[in-house]
Design a protein around this motif. Structure first.
Motif, PDB file in Angstrom:
ATOM      1  N   SER A   1       3.420   5.658   3.945  1.00  0.00           N
ATOM      2  CA  SER A   1       4.247   5.547   2.748  1.00  0.00           C
ATOM      3  C   SER A   1       4.161   6.848   1.967  1.00  0.00           C
ATOM      4  O   SER A   1       3.257   7.648   2.165  1.00  0.00           O
ATOM      5  N   ASP A   2       5.090   7.014   1.058  1.00  0.00           N
ATOM      6  CA  ASP A   2       4.999   8.111   0.108  1.00  0.00           C
ATOM      7  C   ASP A   2       3.978   7.711  -0.964  1.00  0.00           C
ATOM      8  O   ASP A   2       3.621   6.542  -1.067  1.00  0.00           O
ATOM      9  N   PRO A   3       3.470   8.658  -1.756  1.00  0.00           N
ATOM     10  CA  PRO A   3       2.437   8.333  -2.745  1.00  0.00           C
ATOM     11  C   PRO A   3       2.868   7.316  -3.806  1.00  0.00           C
ATOM     12  O   PRO A   3       2.027   6.619  -4.373  1.00  0.00           O
ATOM     13  N   ASP A   4       4.185   7.206  -4.063  1.00  0.00           N
ATOM     14  CA  ASP A   4       4.671   6.244  -5.050  1.00  0.00           C
ATOM     15  C   ASP A   4       4.935   4.871  -4.449  1.00  0.00           C
ATOM     16  O   ASP A   4       5.323   3.944  -5.160  1.00  0.00           O
ATOM     17  N   GLY A   5       4.744   4.743  -3.134  1.00  0.00           N
ATOM     18  CA  GLY A   5       4.901   3.448  -2.484  1.00  0.00           C
ATOM     19  C   GLY A   5       6.321   2.934  -2.464  1.00  0.00           C
ATOM     20  O   GLY A   5       6.549   1.736  -2.523  1.00  0.00           O
ATOM     21  N   ILE A   6       7.272   3.837  -2.357  1.00  0.00           N
ATOM     22  CA  ILE A   6       8.677   3.440  -2.346  1.00  0.00           C
ATOM     23  C   ILE A   6       9.153   3.124  -0.930  1.00  0.00           C
ATOM     24  O   ILE A   6       9.828   2.137  -0.700  1.00  0.00           O
TER      25      ILE A   6
ATOM     26  N   ARG B   1      -0.812   7.393  -1.203  1.00  0.00           N
ATOM     27  CA  ARG B   1      -0.247   7.138   0.125  1.00  0.00           C
ATOM     28  C   ARG B   1      -1.056   6.035   0.816  1.00  0.00           C
ATOM     29  O   ARG B   1      -2.264   5.935   0.644  1.00  0.00           O
TER      30      ARG B   1
ATOM     31  N   HIS C   1       4.204  -3.758  -5.812  1.00  0.00           N
ATOM     32  CA  HIS C   1       5.128  -3.345  -6.873  1.00  0.00           C
ATOM     33  C   HIS C   1       5.570  -4.547  -7.707  1.00  0.00           C
ATOM     34  O   HIS C   1       5.687  -4.452  -8.925  1.00  0.00           O
TER      35      HIS C   1
ATOM     36  N   ARG D   1      -0.931   0.919  -7.782  1.00  0.00           N
ATOM     37  CA  ARG D   1      -1.899   2.005  -7.589  1.00  0.00           C
ATOM     38  C   ARG D   1      -1.215   3.134  -6.828  1.00  0.00           C
ATOM     39  O   ARG D   1      -0.784   2.947  -5.707  1.00  0.00           O
ATOM     40  N   ARG D   2      -1.102   4.287  -7.456  1.00  0.00           N
ATOM     41  CA  ARG D   2      -0.444   5.419  -6.811  1.00  0.00           C
ATOM     42  C   ARG D   2      -1.322   5.952  -5.674  1.00  0.00           C
ATOM     43  O   ARG D   2      -2.533   6.013  -5.796  1.00  0.00           O
TER      44      ARG D   2
ATOM     45  N   SER E   1      -1.154  -2.567 -12.538  1.00  0.00           N
ATOM     46  CA  SER E   1       0.065  -1.908 -12.098  1.00  0.00           C
ATOM     47  C   SER E   1      -0.119  -1.359 -10.688  1.00  0.00           C
ATOM     48  O   SER E   1      -1.201  -1.421 -10.121  1.00  0.00           O
TER      49      SER E   1
END
Length: 158
Positions: free
Chosen positions: A23-28, A7, A141, A4-5, A2
Protein backbone atom coordinates in the motif's frame (compact mmCIF):
# COMPACT_ATOMS: atom_id res chain seq x y z
CA UNK A 1 -8.56 6.05 16.96
CA UNK A 2 -7.65 7.29 13.49
CA UNK A 3 -5.91 5.67 10.57
CA UNK A 4 -2.27 4.85 11.34
CA UNK A 5 -0.11 6.30 8.58
CA UNK A 6 2.48 3.97 7.08
CA UNK A 7 2.99 1.50 4.29
CA UNK A 8 1.67 -2.02 4.77
CA UNK A 9 2.31 -5.27 2.93
CA UNK A 10 -0.42 -7.82 2.27
CA UNK A 11 0.47 -11.50 2.03
CA UNK A 12 -1.59 -14.37 0.69
CA UNK A 13 0.31 -17.42 1.94
CA UNK A 14 -0.42 -20.55 -0.02
CA UNK A 15 1.22 -23.94 0.01
CA UNK A 16 2.98 -23.26 -3.33
CA UNK A 17 3.11 -19.46 -3.72
CA UNK A 18 2.92 -16.33 -1.58
CA UNK A 19 1.22 -13.32 -3.13
CA UNK A 20 2.63 -9.97 -2.03
CA UNK A 21 0.95 -6.56 -2.28
CA UNK A 22 1.89 -3.11 -1.00
CA UNK A 23 0.00 0.00 0.00
CA UNK A 24 0.96 3.63 -0.16
CA UNK A 25 1.76 5.27 3.22
CA UNK A 26 -1.72 6.86 3.39
CA UNK A 27 -3.41 3.49 2.90
CA UNK A 28 -5.41 4.56 -0.13
CA UNK A 29 -4.45 1.93 -2.68
CA UNK A 30 -3.09 -1.61 -2.58
CA UNK A 31 -1.06 -2.76 -5.58
CA UNK A 32 0.39 -6.17 -6.48
CA UNK A 33 4.15 -6.55 -6.04
CA UNK A 34 5.17 -10.11 -6.76
CA UNK A 35 4.59 -13.79 -6.20
CA UNK A 36 7.18 -15.64 -4.13
CA UNK A 37 7.60 -19.37 -4.69
CA UNK A 38 7.40 -21.30 -1.43
CA UNK A 39 9.08 -24.54 -2.59
CA UNK A 40 12.41 -23.42 -1.09
CA UNK A 41 11.27 -21.85 2.20
CA UNK A 42 14.66 -20.42 3.23
CA UNK A 43 14.91 -18.70 -0.17
CA UNK A 44 11.29 -17.51 0.15
CA UNK A 45 12.03 -16.04 3.59
CA UNK A 46 15.13 -14.32 2.21
CA UNK A 47 13.11 -12.84 -0.67
CA UNK A 48 10.34 -11.66 1.71
CA UNK A 49 12.93 -10.16 4.05
CA UNK A 50 14.38 -8.20 1.10
CA UNK A 51 10.90 -6.93 0.19
CA UNK A 52 10.26 -5.86 3.79
CA UNK A 53 13.65 -4.13 3.91
CA UNK A 54 12.85 -2.25 0.71
CA UNK A 55 9.28 -1.19 1.56
CA UNK A 56 9.69 -0.75 5.35
CA UNK A 57 6.05 -1.54 6.23
CA UNK A 58 4.59 -0.80 9.65
CA UNK A 59 2.92 -4.23 9.54
CA UNK A 60 2.20 -7.29 7.46
CA UNK A 61 -1.44 -8.14 6.82
CA UNK A 62 -1.62 -11.87 6.25
CA UNK A 63 -4.66 -13.75 5.01
CA UNK A 64 -6.19 -15.86 7.79
CA UNK A 65 -7.15 -19.16 6.12
CA UNK A 66 -10.51 -20.07 7.62
CA UNK A 67 -13.44 -22.00 6.21
CA UNK A 68 -16.85 -20.41 5.64
CA UNK A 69 -17.98 -21.39 9.14
CA UNK A 70 -14.93 -19.65 10.65
CA UNK A 71 -13.09 -22.84 11.59
CA UNK A 72 -9.39 -23.22 10.82
CA UNK A 73 -8.73 -25.15 7.63
CA UNK A 74 -5.98 -27.73 7.26
CA UNK A 75 -3.85 -25.13 5.47
CA UNK A 76 -4.22 -22.72 8.39
CA UNK A 77 -1.58 -24.32 10.61
CA UNK A 78 1.03 -24.33 7.83
CA UNK A 79 0.24 -20.77 6.74
CA UNK A 80 0.29 -19.42 10.30
CA UNK A 81 3.54 -21.17 11.10
CA UNK A 82 5.11 -19.66 7.99
CA UNK A 83 3.69 -16.24 8.93
CA UNK A 84 5.42 -16.63 12.32
CA UNK A 85 8.69 -17.35 10.54
CA UNK A 86 8.20 -14.27 8.35
CA UNK A 87 7.54 -12.13 11.44
CA UNK A 88 10.65 -13.50 13.14
CA UNK A 89 12.81 -13.07 10.03
CA UNK A 90 11.69 -9.50 9.38
CA UNK A 91 10.93 -8.19 12.87
CA UNK A 92 7.68 -6.79 11.48
CA UNK A 93 4.33 -7.09 13.31
CA UNK A 94 1.78 -9.40 11.67
CA UNK A 95 -2.00 -9.09 11.73
CA UNK A 96 -4.25 -11.86 10.45
CA UNK A 97 -7.21 -10.76 8.34
CA UNK A 98 -10.10 -12.70 6.86
CA UNK A 99 -9.21 -14.04 3.43
CA UNK A 100 -12.41 -15.91 2.60
CA UNK A 101 -13.34 -15.55 -1.08
CA UNK A 102 -10.23 -13.50 -1.94
CA UNK A 103 -8.85 -16.05 -4.42
CA UNK A 104 -12.25 -16.41 -6.10
CA UNK A 105 -12.61 -12.63 -6.23
CA UNK A 106 -9.07 -12.35 -7.64
CA UNK A 107 -9.82 -14.90 -10.39
CA UNK A 108 -12.99 -12.97 -11.34
CA UNK A 109 -11.14 -9.64 -11.44
CA UNK A 110 -8.34 -11.06 -13.57
CA UNK A 111 -10.79 -12.78 -15.92
CA UNK A 112 -12.69 -9.49 -16.29
CA UNK A 113 -9.35 -7.86 -17.17
CA UNK A 114 -8.97 -10.36 -20.03
CA UNK A 115 -6.31 -12.60 -18.48
CA UNK A 116 -6.30 -16.22 -19.65
CA UNK A 117 -6.52 -19.02 -17.10
CA UNK A 118 -2.78 -19.66 -17.56
CA UNK A 119 -1.96 -15.98 -16.97
CA UNK A 120 -4.29 -15.89 -13.94
CA UNK A 121 -2.58 -18.90 -12.34
CA UNK A 122 0.75 -17.04 -12.22
CA UNK A 123 -0.58 -13.80 -10.71
CA UNK A 124 -3.74 -14.74 -8.81
CA UNK A 125 -1.91 -14.93 -5.48
CA UNK A 126 -0.60 -11.36 -5.82
CA UNK A 127 -4.11 -10.21 -6.74
CA UNK A 128 -5.53 -12.06 -3.70
CA UNK A 129 -2.93 -10.25 -1.55
CA UNK A 130 -4.18 -6.95 -3.02
CA UNK A 131 -7.74 -7.82 -2.01
CA UNK A 132 -6.67 -8.84 1.51
CA UNK A 133 -4.71 -5.62 1.92
CA UNK A 134 -7.32 -3.32 0.35
CA UNK A 135 -10.08 -4.76 2.55
CA UNK A 136 -7.90 -4.24 5.65
CA UNK A 137 -7.08 -0.65 4.64
CA UNK A 138 -10.74 0.18 4.04
CA UNK A 139 -11.73 -1.38 7.37
CA UNK A 140 -9.20 0.73 9.28
CA UNK A 141 -10.14 3.90 7.38
CA UNK A 142 -13.83 3.31 8.13
CA UNK A 143 -13.53 2.27 11.78
CA UNK A 144 -10.23 3.72 13.00
CA UNK A 145 -9.37 0.23 14.27
CA UNK A 146 -6.75 -2.06 12.70
CA UNK A 147 -8.29 -4.91 10.71
CA UNK A 148 -8.07 -8.51 11.80
CA UNK A 149 -6.28 -9.82 14.85
CA UNK A 150 -2.73 -9.92 16.11
CA UNK A 151 -0.70 -12.99 15.31
CA UNK A 152 -1.24 -15.52 18.11
CA UNK A 153 1.86 -16.35 20.14
CA UNK A 154 1.20 -20.08 20.29
CA UNK A 155 0.40 -22.61 17.60
CA UNK A 156 -2.72 -23.72 19.42
CA UNK A 157 -4.16 -20.20 19.33
CA UNK A 158 -5.10 -20.64 15.67
Amino acid sequence: MSFRRGRRLGLDIGSVRIGVASSDPDGILATPLTVVRRSDEPAALKQLRAIVDEYEPIELLVGDPKSLDGAARAAATSALEFARRIAAATGTPVRLVDERFTTVEAHHALAAAGKSSRQRREIVDAQAAVIILQNALEYEHNTGVPAGREMPDEEYDV
